[in-house]
Design a protein around this motif. Structure first.
Motif, PDB file in Angstrom:
ATOM      1  N   UNK A   1     142.719  -4.617 -18.165  1.00 31.27           N
ATOM      2  CA  UNK A   1     141.921  -3.403 -17.984  1.00 31.27           C
ATOM      3  C   UNK A   1     140.745  -3.381 -18.965  1.00 31.27           C
ATOM      4  N   UNK A   2     140.989  -3.810 -20.191  1.00 27.17           N
ATOM      5  CA  UNK A   2     139.922  -3.892 -21.195  1.00 27.17           C
ATOM      6  C   UNK A   2     138.826  -4.843 -20.721  1.00 27.17           C
ATOM      7  N   UNK A   3     139.230  -5.996 -20.188  1.00 23.65           N
ATOM      8  CA  UNK A   3     138.251  -6.951 -19.697  1.00 23.65           C
ATOM      9  C   UNK A   3     137.458  -6.380 -18.525  1.00 23.65           C
ATOM     10  N   UNK A   4     138.124  -5.706 -17.597  1.00 23.91           N
ATOM     11  CA  UNK A   4     137.432  -5.090 -16.468  1.00 23.91           C
ATOM     12  C   UNK A   4     136.420  -4.046 -16.949  1.00 23.91           C
ATOM     13  N   UNK A   5     136.828  -3.240 -17.920  1.00 21.75           N
ATOM     14  CA  UNK A   5     135.904  -2.243 -18.480  1.00 21.75           C
ATOM     15  C   UNK A   5     134.677  -2.918 -19.063  1.00 21.75           C
ATOM     16  N   UNK A   6     134.877  -4.019 -19.805  1.00 24.46           N
ATOM     17  CA  UNK A   6     133.742  -4.730 -20.400  1.00 24.46           C
ATOM     18  C   UNK A   6     132.835  -5.315 -19.324  1.00 24.46           C
ATOM     19  N   UNK A   7     133.429  -5.862 -18.264  1.00 23.60           N
ATOM     20  CA  UNK A   7     132.624  -6.458 -17.199  1.00 23.60           C
ATOM     21  C   UNK A   7     131.805  -5.402 -16.463  1.00 23.60           C
ATOM     22  N   UNK A   8     132.417  -4.249 -16.163  1.00 20.53           N
ATOM     23  CA  UNK A   8     131.669  -3.182 -15.500  1.00 20.53           C
ATOM     24  C   UNK A   8     130.546  -2.667 -16.405  1.00 20.53           C
ATOM     25  N   UNK A   9     130.835  -2.488 -17.672  1.00 24.47           N
ATOM     26  CA  UNK A   9     129.816  -2.018 -18.612  1.00 24.47           C
ATOM     27  C   UNK A   9     128.677  -3.028 -18.705  1.00 24.47           C
ATOM     28  N   UNK A  10     129.023  -4.314 -18.719  1.00 27.04           N
ATOM     29  CA  UNK A  10     127.992  -5.360 -18.778  1.00 27.04           C
ATOM     30  C   UNK A  10     127.112  -5.307 -17.526  1.00 27.04           C
ATOM     31  N   UNK A  11     127.734  -5.151 -16.386  1.00 31.16           N
ATOM     32  CA  UNK A  11     126.982  -5.080 -15.132  1.00 31.16           C
ATOM     33  C   UNK A  11     125.996  -3.907 -15.156  1.00 31.16           C
ATOM     34  N   UNK A  12     126.446  -2.757 -15.628  1.00 31.46           N
ATOM     35  CA  UNK A  12     125.567  -1.592 -15.714  1.00 31.46           C
ATOM     36  C   UNK A  12     124.420  -1.844 -16.687  1.00 31.46           C
ATOM     37  N   UNK A  13     124.732  -2.469 -17.835  1.00 26.69           N
ATOM     38  CA  UNK A  13     123.689  -2.746 -18.820  1.00 26.69           C
ATOM     39  C   UNK A  13     122.646  -3.717 -18.275  1.00 26.69           C
ATOM     40  N   UNK A  14     123.119  -4.715 -17.538  1.00 27.22           N
ATOM     41  CA  UNK A  14     122.186  -5.687 -16.980  1.00 27.22           C
ATOM     42  C   UNK A  14     121.258  -5.026 -15.956  1.00 27.22           C
ATOM     43  N   UNK A  15     121.778  -4.097 -15.160  1.00 28.49           N
ATOM     44  CA  UNK A  15     120.948  -3.381 -14.193  1.00 28.49           C
ATOM     45  C   UNK A  15     119.905  -2.533 -14.919  1.00 28.49           C
ATOM     46  N   UNK A  16     120.317  -1.853 -15.999  1.00 24.76           N
ATOM     47  CA  UNK A  16     119.375  -1.052 -16.774  1.00 24.76           C
ATOM     48  C   UNK A  16     118.322  -1.928 -17.428  1.00 24.76           C
ATOM     49  N   UNK A  17     118.736  -3.089 -17.944  1.00 26.36           N
ATOM     50  CA  UNK A  17     117.806  -4.014 -18.584  1.00 26.36           C
ATOM     51  C   UNK A  17     116.775  -4.514 -17.582  1.00 26.36           C
ATOM     52  N   UNK A  18     117.236  -4.818 -16.374  1.00 31.40           N
ATOM     53  CA  UNK A  18     116.328  -5.287 -15.331  1.00 31.40           C
ATOM     54  C   UNK A  18     115.293  -4.208 -15.001  1.00 31.40           C
ATOM     55  N   UNK A  19     115.741  -2.962 -14.859  1.00 27.26           N
ATOM     56  CA  UNK A  19     114.824  -1.851 -14.584  1.00 27.26           C
ATOM     57  C   UNK A  19     113.845  -1.660 -15.730  1.00 27.26           C
ATOM     58  N   UNK A  20     114.338  -1.741 -16.957  1.00 29.77           N
ATOM     59  CA  UNK A  20     113.486  -1.570 -18.130  1.00 29.77           C
ATOM     60  C   UNK A  20     112.425  -2.660 -18.198  1.00 29.77           C
ATOM     61  N   UNK A  21     112.816  -3.909 -17.923  1.00 32.11           N
ATOM     62  CA  UNK A  21     111.864  -5.009 -17.953  1.00 32.11           C
ATOM     63  C   UNK A  21     110.801  -4.851 -16.871  1.00 32.11           C
ATOM     64  N   UNK A  22     111.210  -4.372 -15.701  1.00 33.81           N
ATOM     65  CA  UNK A  22     110.244  -4.144 -14.624  1.00 33.81           C
ATOM     66  C   UNK A  22     109.241  -3.059 -15.021  1.00 33.81           C
TER      67      UNK A  22
END
Length: 173
Positions: free
Chosen positions: A6-27
């Motif tokens: 469950x901890x790993x799943x939480x980290x993966x979901x959080x990473x996915x959200x951060x990557x989406x935000x980073x992509x939007x920020x870079x754009x």
């Protein structure tokens, strides 16, 4: 699911959200950069901000940020780091990419040695890059840029696919 899973799943979901935000920020930054360049052309020079500044980070900085996040087997990988060779039999999706991204980033920062992340595909190699960018931002408020990422201490972080025509010629760990 176990607590570790469950901890790993939480980290993966959080990473996915951060990557989406980073992509939007870079754009958004790219769009703003083009606008600023057209408006301010010739009127004043923009001050260049130094990129990928990590020289101030210490082993203690990494210890306090990384070690509390490690799972049992990741601690064993960390303890075996001084061995010349580590043969690892692992399952899929067990957090090894996350751990080795952190270890490689730490080594590059502390030693100035080049790091090479070699994966089956370019997309998989970029997972390492995404984790490293995430660590730098979350742990130390540093925005890493470039591909390869070149740190101010001279270390280069290369992210390559397992292809004989693209993975040749680099040296590093």
């Amino acid at each position: 699911k176990t607590k570790a899973e469950m901890n790993e799943l939480d980290r993966l979901f959080a990473h996915s959200e951060r990557m989406a935000k980073l992509k939007d920020k870079q754009a958004n930054q790219a769009a703003n950069g083009e606008t600023e360049g057209k408006q301010g052309r010739g009127s004043r020079k923009r001050e260049q901000k130094k990129k990928n500044v990590v020289r101030h980070l210490t082993a203690e900085d990494f210890k306090t940020k990384l070690e509390p996040l490690l799972l049992g087997y990741q601690n064993e990988l960390r303890e075996a780091k001084s061995n010349r060779v580590r043969n690892i039999l692992k399952t899929r999706q067990c957090g090894a990419t996350w751990y080795f991204s952190a270890e490689g980033f730490e080594d590059a920062v502390l030693t100035g040695d080049n790091q090479i992340f070699l994966s089956a595909s370019r997309a998989q190699a970029n997972i390492f890059r995404g984790y490293i960018i995430q660590f730098a931002k979350e742990w130390f408020d540093i925005e890493l840029t470039g591909n390869p990422i070149v740190l101010d201490n001279g270390a280069e972080l290369h992210f390559l696919s397992n292809n004989s025509t693209t993975a040749q010629g680099y040296s590093g760990h």
